[in-house]
Design an enzyme around this catalytic site. Sequence first.
Site, PDB file in Angstrom:
ATOM      1  CG  HIS A 124      38.759 -58.704   3.652  1.00  0.00           C
ATOM      2  ND1 HIS A 124      38.346 -57.482   3.154  1.00  0.00           N
ATOM      3  CD2 HIS A 124      38.230 -59.633   2.838  1.00  0.00           C
ATOM      4  CE1 HIS A 124      37.581 -57.683   2.092  1.00  0.00           C
ATOM      5  NE2 HIS A 124      37.494 -58.985   1.875  1.00  0.00           N
ATOM      6  CE  LYS A 143      39.332 -52.518  13.934  1.00  0.00           C
ATOM      7  NZ  LYS A 143      39.461 -52.128  12.505  1.00  0.00           N
ATOM      8  CB  THR A 156      36.426 -48.714   4.504  1.00  0.00           C
ATOM      9  OG1 THR A 156      35.920 -49.455   5.624  1.00  0.00           O
ATOM     10  CG2 THR A 156      36.970 -49.676   3.480  1.00  0.00           C
ATOM     11  CE  LYS A 181      32.618 -46.078   5.147  1.00  0.00           C
ATOM     12  NZ  LYS A 181      32.291 -47.166   6.087  1.00  0.00           N
TER      13      LYS A 181
END
Length: 819
Positions: free
Chosen positions: A363, A558, A660, A664
């Site tokens: 991952h 991020k 993920t 959404k």
Amino acid sequence: MFRRCVPLHNYTKTELTNLITGKLRRNFGRDVDEATVPQMFKACAMVLRDIMSAHELETEDRVKDSHARQVHYLSLEFLMGRSLMKNAYNLGVLEPLTQAIESLGFSAADLFEAEPDAGLGNGGLGRLAACYLDSMTTLEIPATGYSICYELGIFKQKIVDGQQVELADNWLGLGDAWLIPKVDETETVHFGGKVKGYWDENGRHRVAYEGGTDVLAIPKDMEIAGYGTDHVNVLRLWDAKSPVPVDMSLYSRGEYLKAVEQQAMAEVIAKVLYPDDNHYEGKSLRLKQQYFFVSATIQSIVRKHRAQYGTLHNFHQKHVIQINDTHPTLVIPELMRILLDEEGYTWDDAWYIVTHTVAYTNHTVMIEALERWPQELVQTLLPRIWEIIIEISNRWQQRLTEAFHGDMGRVERNAIVWGGDVRMANMCVCACYAVNGVSALHSDILKKDLFRDIYAITPDKFQNVTNGIDHRRWLSQCNPKLDALIKECTGGDDYLLQPEAMKKLEKYKDDAGVLSRLGKIKAENKQAFASYVAKESGIILNTDAIFDVQVKRLHEYKRQLLNVMHIVYLYQRLKSDPNFTFTPRVFLFGAKAAPGYYVAKEIVHLINSLSATINSDPVCKDRLQVVFLENYRVSLAERLMPASELSEQISTAGKEASGTGNMKFMMNGALTIGTLDGANVEMHEQLGDENIFLFGLKADEVVSLKQRGYKPYEYYVGSPSMKAVLDQISRGFNDGVSYTNLTNRLLFGQNGSAPDEYLLLADFESYKAAHQRAGQAYLDQKAWNRMSLINIARSGIFAADRSIRDYADNIWHVPTREL
Ligand code: Z57
């Protein structure tokens, strides 16, 4: 796929009402009119549990009778969130249950809200495991999840004076409503001591332990209902208990303290979830957690297998063990141990079984997240496992040396035990028959970079399975208005089991009526979210502005800081030119920082400082607002996704394995502003340039820029506007806190870390431009809604049902429900 024993029973409102009142009487000695909301919640949970328990027994029988191959999904994290509405929905009783609750004088919404989130995970990895349980069950795969029954889940976040404060998440008070203790299936896990080999009376080599400690592993099972099926799977959560009763009479013999100590050592194992995401700490307790859960799990699987088949020869035919990241890697030597020491297999026979049973999902390629356990720790805590690891490592090294013709650089890079460390990812690629990444780009990077040498020897084991989300939870359940529109436009509820049916929505992409209804749904969802925020925090959101959202764990890669830089830029433009026009925005952030990640906590503080200054400046009124949403979690995400319009997916290309959250947002009709990273690449493939706002360097450009020598300082001196932004962040805002440490990291680096490791400055101008395009696009609401509709319509492939079919077909080789 199985013979159906009983059809799904359609429970009526009256039946459910009777069942609930019965539970209240028997378990709480209460009549409905005296019951509290938590008691009502528990009673409802127990009613659903009874239904699921009956299904579970039938499922077990079917699996047993058919000798079906089973999937065991091992993960240190399952970020489940709430279950009452989920289970009711999947069992097809949400409507009658809601009516039953209301008829008993309670608000169903209040009751659902009373349930604590089961926060047994950190972020994406844990939430993925939860979505996969739903899909594996819905697709009627005989599957079991395994993890630890943490007493404390992911911490609750409070913001005090702009800074993150962590509170314990004691979820079990009500959350245990879903857990069924199975005391008779307790396993014993052994730690420490000395290994003694000996020959038994039959001349077989045996292993015994001298000293050390036993810990009891007690299963607490959580039942998982599939959608529209009576198939029920189980999430088995292991609780830790000491086998030593603390006996006051030992006190005289001086052993009381030792017993208390042992008890404490045992029970601390299941105390708390490690709150790090994409980062590991080589802590002894964490290694104990890993071995504890892995050993209990494999013992439990082996025990049941032996009872059914009387041999382990066919073990690999009947089971696949999926390892979620390297955290459960010790299952490899632990299964070897059982086969060698307890079943008397030869090394080669045991190795054959193990290597045909385990599969590994990677991952992350973030170096600081790759687990490396100090040899001494493994040696003292798990002496027998250490011996087996050494043997695995030696044989592997021999194979590498042959394959690479003695190229010691390559041998070293791929070794398992090296330089005093045990490298878990290398053990996984060595032993697993399948290795997969979680998006096309990420799986490519595994083959070309992280595992390139192993890929050269065993190309066939490398696969891709792009992540997916439970679209029933993340669309149908959390966004009922959009759900209704989709059902109306696609002519029914096919899409619930066939997410590709969402494509049919696309024929309305130029239908003004549908587009305006879509816009109206978004507006109403924004309003509902704003009411919630007003109630919780008193902050009044400007619902006329774009809801521009970045919610995810706080991590430098991020790039929440890039988002902040852009907001500061807008703020400075507004200040210097009150006539500056741009599309009004509400910037929403939500992020937990790992408690030990100092820089991440500074960024949380910075967002809050910025927010306070901007929200109180009259020049920003109706134009610019920044809100930090406290305690971002699954249940908050369920409220937020339906209200979001612009989704920030802005990681440095090559760093986010998949993402993920991005899926959404897309499913709920938000447009994405993002880099070509992780699954964004595949979103872009679906959408084309015209339905997504891309910016920034590509993954290969990131690599080559770094190779050339990246000099962020040159961007700083070369661009007055960027300089102004960084200078202001360094000085800080109205609260007087300065953030020079953060800007110094960007410009000069810090204790060995390169300056601007994640290339914020390199991508800044391109990010600004993408924001400008997004702001422009928003002005034409019809065109925006058209893009939004296209995003929804093309999001079907990001359903977890698709991912699970990929796993089932290509890795697990198990059949799935036919539709
Ligand atoms: C975690 O949440 C993820 C990877 C890790 O190695 C650890 Br530890 C925690 C995330 C990735 O960062 C996401 O990109 C990915 O979507 C998610 O795992 C699920 O695959």
